[in-house]
Design a protein around this motif. Structure first.
Motif, PDB file in Angstrom:
ATOM      1  N   UNK A  59      17.119  57.636 -39.729  1.00 42.20           N
ATOM      2  CA  UNK A  59      17.904  57.578 -38.492  1.00 42.20           C
ATOM      3  C   UNK A  59      18.433  58.981 -38.166  1.00 42.20           C
ATOM      4  N   UNK A  60      18.815  59.193 -36.924  1.00 39.69           N
ATOM      5  CA  UNK A  60      19.365  60.472 -36.517  1.00 39.69           C
ATOM      6  C   UNK A  60      20.888  60.373 -36.493  1.00 39.69           C
ATOM      7  N   UNK A  61      21.547  61.340 -37.080  1.00 40.05           N
ATOM      8  CA  UNK A  61      23.008  61.320 -37.093  1.00 40.05           C
ATOM      9  C   UNK A  61      23.520  62.713 -37.338  1.00 40.05           C
ATOM     10  N   UNK A  62      24.772  62.820 -37.763  1.00 41.59           N
ATOM     11  CA  UNK A  62      25.324  64.152 -37.990  1.00 41.59           C
ATOM     12  C   UNK A  62      25.673  64.390 -39.460  1.00 41.59           C
ATOM     13  N   UNK A  96      25.560  56.914 -40.658  1.00 31.96           N
ATOM     14  CA  UNK A  96      26.632  55.919 -40.591  1.00 31.96           C
ATOM     15  C   UNK A  96      26.174  54.537 -41.044  1.00 31.96           C
ATOM     16  N   UNK A  97      24.962  54.177 -40.667  1.00 27.85           N
ATOM     17  CA  UNK A  97      24.484  52.827 -40.977  1.00 27.85           C
ATOM     18  C   UNK A  97      24.240  52.671 -42.465  1.00 27.85           C
TER      19      UNK A  97
END
Lengths: 197, 197
Positions: free
Chosen positions: A62-65, A70-71
């Motif tokens: 997933x794409x995040x920071x 988060x997931x």
């Protein structure tokens, strides 16, 4: 041309976005220049920010920071059930529905002999590792109902057979769909999977 | 939602661009994140640059990076002939055709009683000043062939009557146009303005 180089270059860059051609890029840039303070500066800052912080989750893709998204780090989500999707856009679409509360695995595409995409180009080895490491009991193959999507689903099913319960999304009439506009394949699938009321 | 706040905010800002809705904004942002180095960072820098340098030409209303735009300060363009357009996009369209080598004047919209746009909300007083100050001999009213465009053209024509030669763009069959697909008004205009071969 009447535009100076800076503006010209911005138009060129904008026209590389999916869904924008040269004409709509010019329109968007004029709009941005008209709304310099309200839109252009915040957008420039936001892009700079995202270009510095965005990364792929090392676990699920997933794409995040952060390195783990988060997931994957959310304690309120169910472990042991994994939803496999082609790309991040599909994951976001699943999340918008709010129906799934387990974990995800993003493949990053589909198998394609023509384009030279084999299992190692996708995150399939990582998927097989996770099934073992995270003691997964069910893998939902939520791949697109396209030829490539279904080929990939079959391949993954072969790899994981006997190790885990494998399911796929139901096929049938979409909510709000009119029979008159549906293709034969969908009607056939919906008829074959009919259920008592 | 699975996106973190930075990415969420970028999607929200992108969805305010003309031609992009929430869905295509998400798609564009995912594309940008995938092409961080090649597209997202250059785009952020380019937007920052333009947001700092873009300004309206004080003379004609064109958008550029100096107080007097390239077109107004270009010595190779003809003085004395002024092409009046509704907005900067129209000016750029004229420039792409390369057919006009005089000076421009951008009104910034059309007169509209409903929206409360009077002559002073547009750059009409400046136009009248320029006609005097720059000894203009011909004003080409290149306004859109819409009701508002034509109303505005009539108003300007009234103001400038007897002071200058007024012309407007010819109306007729567009190049490549098929009669079968043209509206009645265009066919009527083309027939009335027919010319010997």
């Amino acid at each position: 041309m009447s535009q100076t180089d800076d503006i010209e270059q911005l138009i060129e860059l904008m026209s590389r976005l999916p869904g924008l051609g040269p004409r709509s890029a010019r329109r968007a840039v004029l709009h941005l220049i008209r709304k310099r303070g309200l839109l252009l500066s915040p957008l420039a800052r936001s892009m700079q920010q995202v270009s510095e912080t965005a990364r792929e989750c090392l676990n699920c893709g997933n794409v995040g920071t952060s390195d783990i998204c988060e997931l994957c780090s959310d304690d309120n989500r169910a472990n042991g059930i994994l939803c496999v999707v082609e790309d991040v856009a599909d994951l976001w679409a699943m999340e918008r529905s709010g129906v799934f509360k387990g974990r995800y695995h993003v493949l990053g595409g589909t198998l394609s002999a023509l384009d030279g995409v084999g299992p190692d180009e996708l995150r399939i080895p990582q998927l097989i590792n996770r099934v073992e490491a995270e003691a997964i009991s069910e893998v939902i193959l939520a791949l697109n109902a396209t030829i490539d999507g279904q080929t990939t689903a079959h391949y993954i099913a072969d790899q994981l057979e006997h190790r885990v319960t494998l399911t796929s999304l139901a096929q049938g009439v979409p909510i709000g769909g009119e029979l008159d506009y549906l293709d034969d394949g969908t009607i056939t699938a919906a008829m074959n999977a009919r259920k008592p009321i």
